[in-house]
Design an enzyme around this catalytic site. Structure first.
Site, PDB file in Angstrom:
ATOM      1  N   ASP A 438       0.839  -1.203   0.000  1.00 59.71           N
ATOM      2  CA  ASP A 438       0.000   0.000   0.000  1.00 59.71           C
ATOM      3  C   ASP A 438       0.871   1.248   0.000  1.00 59.71           C
ATOM      4  O   ASP A 438       0.557   2.247  -0.639  1.00 59.71           O
ATOM      5  CB  ASP A 438      -0.929   0.009   1.214  1.00 59.71           C
ATOM      6  CG  ASP A 438      -0.165  -0.095   2.532  1.00 59.71           C
ATOM      7  OD1 ASP A 438       0.888  -0.761   2.572  1.00 59.71           O
ATOM      8  OD2 ASP A 438      -0.624   0.483   3.531  1.00 59.71           O
ATOM      9  N   ARG A 442       5.876   3.948   5.817  1.00 54.71           N
ATOM     10  CA  ARG A 442       5.479   3.940   7.227  1.00 54.71           C
ATOM     11  C   ARG A 442       5.463   2.518   7.788  1.00 54.71           C
ATOM     12  O   ARG A 442       5.858   1.568   7.132  1.00 54.71           O
ATOM     13  CB  ARG A 442       4.112   4.606   7.395  1.00 54.71           C
ATOM     14  CG  ARG A 442       2.935   3.850   6.838  1.00 54.71           C
ATOM     15  CD  ARG A 442       1.672   4.703   6.941  1.00 54.71           C
ATOM     16  NE  ARG A 442       0.499   4.009   6.430  1.00 54.71           N
ATOM     17  CZ  ARG A 442      -0.551   4.626   5.897  1.00 54.71           C
ATOM     18  NH1 ARG A 442      -0.570   5.941   5.765  1.00 54.71           N
ATOM     19  NH2 ARG A 442      -1.596   3.935   5.467  1.00 54.71           N
ATOM     20  N   ASP A 443       4.968   2.381   8.997  1.00 53.26           N
ATOM     21  CA  ASP A 443       4.930   1.091   9.677  1.00 53.26           C
ATOM     22  C   ASP A 443       3.745   0.264   9.166  1.00 53.26           C
ATOM     23  O   ASP A 443       2.834  -0.081   9.913  1.00 53.26           O
ATOM     24  CB  ASP A 443       4.836   1.285  11.198  1.00 53.26           C
ATOM     25  CG  ASP A 443       3.700   2.223  11.589  1.00 53.26           C
ATOM     26  OD1 ASP A 443       3.039   2.789  10.697  1.00 53.26           O
ATOM     27  OD2 ASP A 443       3.479   2.388  12.804  1.00 53.26           O
ATOM     28  N   GLU A 444       3.779  -0.056   7.892  1.00 57.46           N
ATOM     29  CA  GLU A 444       2.726  -0.838   7.258  1.00 57.46           C
ATOM     30  C   GLU A 444       3.356  -1.641   6.123  1.00 57.46           C
ATOM     31  O   GLU A 444       3.765  -2.757   6.317  1.00 57.46           O
ATOM     32  CB  GLU A 444       1.605   0.088   6.764  1.00 57.46           C
ATOM     33  CG  GLU A 444       0.314  -0.635   6.464  1.00 57.46           C
ATOM     34  CD  GLU A 444      -0.870   0.316   6.389  1.00 57.46           C
ATOM     35  OE1 GLU A 444      -1.941  -0.158   6.032  1.00 57.46           O
ATOM     36  OE2 GLU A 444      -0.705   1.523   6.667  1.00 57.46           O
ATOM     37  N   ASP A 451      -6.099  -2.299  -2.504  1.00 61.00           N
ATOM     38  CA  ASP A 451      -5.248  -1.372  -3.247  1.00 61.00           C
ATOM     39  C   ASP A 451      -4.758  -2.018  -4.537  1.00 61.00           C
ATOM     40  O   ASP A 451      -4.783  -1.418  -5.616  1.00 61.00           O
ATOM     41  CB  ASP A 451      -4.053  -0.956  -2.394  1.00 61.00           C
ATOM     42  CG  ASP A 451      -4.456  -0.306  -1.079  1.00 61.00           C
ATOM     43  OD1 ASP A 451      -5.267  -0.903  -0.357  1.00 61.00           O
ATOM     44  OD2 ASP A 451      -3.956   0.781  -0.757  1.00 61.00           O
ATOM     45  N   TRP A 503     -11.787  -5.712  -1.478  1.00 58.67           N
ATOM     46  CA  TRP A 503     -10.459  -6.136  -1.048  1.00 58.67           C
ATOM     47  C   TRP A 503     -10.259  -7.610  -1.434  1.00 58.67           C
ATOM     48  O   TRP A 503      -9.400  -7.938  -2.253  1.00 58.67           O
ATOM     49  CB  TRP A 503     -10.283  -5.916   0.452  1.00 58.67           C
ATOM     50  CG  TRP A 503      -9.768  -4.541   0.772  1.00 58.67           C
ATOM     51  CD1 TRP A 503      -8.540  -4.232   1.303  1.00 58.67           C
ATOM     52  CD2 TRP A 503     -10.428  -3.279   0.570  1.00 58.67           C
ATOM     53  NE1 TRP A 503      -8.411  -2.862   1.436  1.00 58.67           N
ATOM     54  CE2 TRP A 503      -9.547  -2.260   0.995  1.00 58.67           C
ATOM     55  CE3 TRP A 503     -11.667  -2.913   0.061  1.00 58.67           C
ATOM     56  CZ2 TRP A 503      -9.866  -0.904   0.933  1.00 58.67           C
ATOM     57  CZ3 TRP A 503     -11.997  -1.555  -0.006  1.00 58.67           C
ATOM     58  CH2 TRP A 503     -11.105  -0.568   0.429  1.00 58.67           C
ATOM     59  N   GLU A 716      -2.268   9.146  -0.574  1.00 60.09           N
ATOM     60  CA  GLU A 716      -3.298   8.276  -0.004  1.00 60.09           C
ATOM     61  C   GLU A 716      -4.646   8.993   0.078  1.00 60.09           C
ATOM     62  O   GLU A 716      -5.699   8.390  -0.115  1.00 60.09           O
ATOM     63  CB  GLU A 716      -2.863   7.825   1.389  1.00 60.09           C
ATOM     64  CG  GLU A 716      -3.837   6.901   2.092  1.00 60.09           C
ATOM     65  CD  GLU A 716      -3.303   6.412   3.421  1.00 60.09           C
ATOM     66  OE1 GLU A 716      -3.792   5.395   3.920  1.00 60.09           O
ATOM     67  OE2 GLU A 716      -2.383   7.064   3.979  1.00 60.09           O
ATOM     68  N   HIS A 737       1.076   6.272  -2.418  1.00 61.24           N
ATOM     69  CA  HIS A 737      -0.008   5.315  -2.192  1.00 61.24           C
ATOM     70  C   HIS A 737      -0.767   5.222  -3.518  1.00 61.24           C
ATOM     71  O   HIS A 737      -1.500   6.131  -3.863  1.00 61.24           O
ATOM     72  CB  HIS A 737      -0.920   5.880  -1.096  1.00 61.24           C
ATOM     73  CG  HIS A 737      -1.437   4.872  -0.136  1.00 61.24           C
ATOM     74  ND1 HIS A 737      -0.819   4.611   1.058  1.00 61.24           N
ATOM     75  CD2 HIS A 737      -2.511   4.057  -0.166  1.00 61.24           C
ATOM     76  CE1 HIS A 737      -1.502   3.699   1.733  1.00 61.24           C
ATOM     77  NE2 HIS A 737      -2.535   3.339   0.983  1.00 61.24           N
TER      78      HIS A 737
END
Length: 913
Positions: A438, A442-444, A451, A503, A716, A737
């Site tokens: 995605d 960052r922390d992802e 997506d 999704w 995003e 994003h």
């Protein structure tokens, strides 16, 4: 006629192929027109002996022809020769090779080895082995994998040029191994080192930044196959004779960054420990590896108001920084990463959340080049600490992503649109790093299915994503269960959660995109049970009315049409309307896939289910008069684009969509679900001009708003940076994003007009559509048959169109302002003709509505010249649906004068024309 681009499983002369029946593709290139292949013949040989001769096949097939010869042997080089005949009497030949890998994981004779370091040790383990070579070498192959991410060196030189091997898969069921050519690296005495980082296997990952998602100890498996000139072979493999130590990489985490201490020396070696891991799970590398694909020089040195030394690379990217430096012994250089500066010009790393993304290098006093190994960052800016003077020439940004062939190009007369296209491409580069993430910063950095699904069509234009998505879809199927359906992220580290619409529909939609783009039937065969399984999962969760109306849903994620101040992120569209729209869409695609695979009973079954869902959808979400339960842009778009609304309702729903857009002053309000289909739905329902108006909006919310705010990737949120320069403070504000970059598919398909009429673009449609504000477009797509080009110019009452159709295909050309299409074969075509000025179209009657006038190019010019204030006039919404005569009858005073002035201006312009 020539044969070019001979591929084996989409690759050129692949090494380490682990497919028992590889497929062959090639392209015909000819300067003649209307060239078609009439026959082909494929020879596959091993050491001069034929293992498959297809015979001369009277066929135009040239894409993904499956091997049908003797069973392939592991670790073996095969030669491929393709002969082709065309309809012009020409003959051509192409040659290539492929080398098989181990073909199955159990063919590894090596053992898994690990270490016994304390749990608090952060340094990466280095597994070492010394060995000698006494004979003349013919070739060397290394087969390796790891639980973690690994890097091999022999005698201090890195093996290969890839990163983050073996990649991220569902380690519970699948782990890839890699094959390396190392012919030139061995000497008489050799030291082999394998350094293993935590990576996705053991590292800190996920929203909670916790480690050990798959295991608490990294491990490695490798073997070196040395073939000598005399025909003998030797294998050096991981076993208990190896040692382990720690090296210069003192810590490394994907989120947190890497610390390299070049002064560190550890001469303490310990014995390795054996480790058990099922070799049945091991598979060959399925997609292209991650590589440094380009390097960007530092663009500018900035000293911020806070006194930070910041380097701007001019582009938001994914990768890391290479630093060349001669520092003092023990000198520490720290590099912090950020996507953006704040409105005051200070370093702003807050979009990274808990991922601190800091690299540290400790110098040894010599001239050095520092480069991280097992981490990557999403950044445009770096803040440098530990250097008194900064020389920009010493800093280079290394761009990392899966090395997919770039297949699409797009440019137009509008520089903002060109920057938007660049932003889309850079977001794909930044997020297609082994899996479709995605965001990269960052922390992802997770493989969110929603997506990936909405962006898949655009991705397939930009790059060859066949192998990339095939690998990821295999993991999707391996994570899918009857109880929970398809997880929201793949690989799934978030735990069990019921599947969600749009999704989890990635299980169906992405295989269909791959089939349509590349003509790849095998991806449908391999994913067919997964595709059916997802639809069957929804069916099992439906109520008595046949609809899915329970459980968690994302709805139209980040839609803008929620009430002011709402903290909801699901948009205003009924989330179960969204769910059932995708239920119907996926069911229809499964039915189509079944027929492609000759599963006719399934085809009928799912087609009947699709018809039932459509009927139930109309009964539940559309009234007898055609009013929708959710008269949002997304609600209308899904009903129209997925062809769910009964014919009798479509006109009203389209009008509702038009009014909704008008009420938002010709701006979108859609989120992740509605945005991909908004402009296609308008263009396909005779509102292409309105689609163009939305596309070229430059204020919030719009695609070009971010461009005008300096974005170099897709955001995003529509307002990730607010008009006043502040940032969205939700804590979810990635500036890289790709979801809203899904507009790229519309740019290719509608503005450039490049579409497939048959899977793989065997038959092509070229149908460019003009919009106001763009006077030229030039685009290309390198299909599996060859490059397709579409270019047009509309200026000074002239239209110029240039089209290139690759050999072995045919096309329908729809020329702008011409009624009937032209059916053509391969070749280059040029058209030049006068525009058709329709005087009647420019004569506005008193019974025309204001909208009809505003939709005319002439009217738009007049309003800009004579009455720009009318566009934001307080009467505009009231007057939009009224005829001019009604406006004059109802508009008081000043407003009446304004409208009269516009009408007079229109009349003057008609006379001028």
């Amino acid at each position: 006629m020539e044969l070019k681009d001979l591929r084996v499983e989409y690759r050129e002369n692949p090494l380490g192929l682990d497919i028992k029946k590889p497929r062959f593709s090639w392209k015909l290139v000819s300067e003649e027109k209307n060239v078609m292949q009439t026959a082909y013949r494929i020879f596959v040989t091993k050491e001069g002996k034929t293992v498959w001769d297809s015979g001369e096949q009277d066929s135009s097939s040239s894409v993904l022809i499956e091997y049908n010869g003797l069973e392939l042997d592991p670790r073996t080089l095969y030669q491929v020769q393709v002969e082709v005949w065309d309809n012009k009497g020409n003959w051509a030949i192409a040659k290539g090779t492929f080398e098989t890998g181990l073909l199955k994981g159990t063919n590894f004779s090596a053992d898994w080895i690990t270490h016994d370091f304390p749990a608090d040790e952060t340094a990466c383990p280095v597994f070492t082995k010394e060995f000698k070579v006494k004979k003349e070498i013919e070739k060397v192959r290394i087969y390796a994998t790891a639980l973690g991410v690994y890097e091999i060196t022999i005698n201090g030189k890195k093996v290969g040029d890839t990163y983050f091997a073996p990649g991220w898969t569902n380690y519970h069921q699948r782990i890839q191994y890699q094959t390396y050519q190392a012919d030139e690296l061995l000497q008489e005495k050799n030291t082999m080192e394998i350094t293993v980082g935590n990576g996705w296997y053991k590292g800190i990952f996920g929203f909670t930044c916790t480690p050990n998602h798959y295991g608490d100890r990294v491990s490695v498996l490798a073997e070196v196959h040395i073939t000598y000139v005399d025909g003998t072979m030797e294998i050096v493999k991981t076993d208990e004779s190896w040692n382990v130590t720690t090296g210069k990489i003192r810590s490394s985490e994907i989120y947190m960054g890497e610390t390299i201490d070049s002064c560190y020396k550890n001469e303490n070696f310990s014995s390795v420990l054996p480790m058990s891991f099922d070799k049945e799970r091991i598979i060959g590398q399925e997609s292209e590896p991650v590589r440094i694909t380009t390097k960007l020089p530092a663009k500018e040195l900035i000293v911020t108001p806070k006194g930070e030394k910041v380097i701007d690379f001019g582009q938001n990217l994914t990768g890391f920084v290479e630093l060349k430096i001669t520092g003092k012994i023990g000198q520490i250089i720290t590099i912090r990463h950020a996507e953006v500066l704040d409105k005051d010009g200070n370093f702003y790393p807050e979009t990274l959340r808990q991922a601190i993304s800091i690299d540290q290098f400790v110098c040894n006093g010599e001239e050095q080049t520092f480069l991280p190994h097992f981490t990557f960052h999403g950044f445009r800016y770096i803040a440098v600490e530990g250097l008194e003077e900064i020389n920009l020439e010493n800093f280079t940004a290394c761009v990392l992503h899966t090395q997919m062939e770039e297949t699409g190009t797009f440019t137009s007369s509008n520089p903002l649109v060109n920057q938007l296209y660049s932003n889309i491409l850079w977001s794909q580069r930044g997020n297609f790093l082994d899996i479709p993430t995605d965001c990269p910063q960052r922390d992802e950095r997770l493989g969110w299915t929603g997506d990936a699904q909405v962006f898949a069509g655009t991705a397939a234009f930009n790059m060859n994503v066949a192998s990339f998505f095939t690998k990821w879809l295999h993991d999707l199927a391996s994570e899918q269960t009857e109880e929970f359906g398809v997880p929201h992220v793949i690989p799934n580290i978030l735990g069990n959660q019921d599947g969600a619409a749009a999704w989890s529909d990635a299980a169906v939609i992405i295989p269909w995109v791959i089939y349509q783009t590349y003509g790849d039937v095998r991806v449908l065969e391999e994913q067919y049970e997964s595709m059916k399984g997802w639809v069957d999962y929804i069916s099992a969760h439906c109520g008595t009315n046949g609809l899915w109306q329970k459980g968690f849903q994302y709805g139209d994620w980040l839609g803008l049409d929620k009430e002011e101040g709402s903290t909801e992120r699901t948009g205003a569209t009924d989330k179960y309307l969204v769910a059932n729209a995708f239920y119907a869409y996926s069911t229809n695609l499964v039915s189509k896939a079944a027929y492609v695979l000759d599963e006719h009973e399934d085809g009928q079954k799912y087609d009947q289910l699709y018809q039932k869902i459509k009927k139930a959808f109309n009964e539940e979400y559309i009234t007898a008069s055609g009013r929708m339960v959710s008269e949002t842009q997304t609600g209308c778009v899904l009903a129209l684009y997925f062809d769910l609304a009964d014919v009798k309702y479509r006109e009203r729903i389209l009008k509702t969509l038009e009014i909704n857009i008008a009420n938002h002053k010709n701006h979108l309000t859609t989120g992740f679900v509605g945005t991909p289909y908004l402009l296609p739905a308008l263009s396909e329902n005779n509102l292409h001009d309105l689609a163009g108006t939305l596309f070229l909006k430059e204020d919030y919310p719009s695609w070009l708003y971010a461009v005008k705010k300096g974005a170099t990737t897709i955001w995003e949120r529509w307002n990730s940076i607010l008009p006043n320069g502040d940032f969205d403070t939700s804590g979810m504000n990635s500036l890289n994003h790709y979801a809203y970059g899904s507009i790229g598919e519309w740019m290719y398909r509608k503005l450039a007009g490049i579409n497939q009429l048959e899977p793989g673009y065997k038959k092509i449609s070229i149908k460019p559509q003009f919009i106001k504000g763009i006077t030229s477009v030039e685009a290309s797509f390198n299909s599996v048959y060859g490059e397709i080009k579409s270019a047009w110019i509309c200026r000074n009452q002239k239209i110029l169109v240039d089209v290139v159709i690759p050999a072995n295909t045919t096309a329908l050309l729809y020329l702008p302002e011409k009624e009937n299409p032209l059916e053509v074969g391969s070749g280059s075509y040029h058209f030049e003709y006068e525009t058709e000025t329709n005087l009647e179209r420019a004569r506005f009657s008193m019974d025309s509505t204001l909208k009809e006038i505003l939709d005319e190019p002439v009217a738009l010019q007049i309003l800009n010249q004579y009455a720009p204030e009318m566009m934001n006039h307080p009467m505009i919404e009231f007057a939009y649906q009224l005829s001019i005569s009604e406006i004059l009858a109802t508009a008081p005073g000043e407003t009446e004068t304004l409208f009269k002035m516009v009408i007079d201006s229109l009349n003057r312009t008609v006379i001028t024309i």
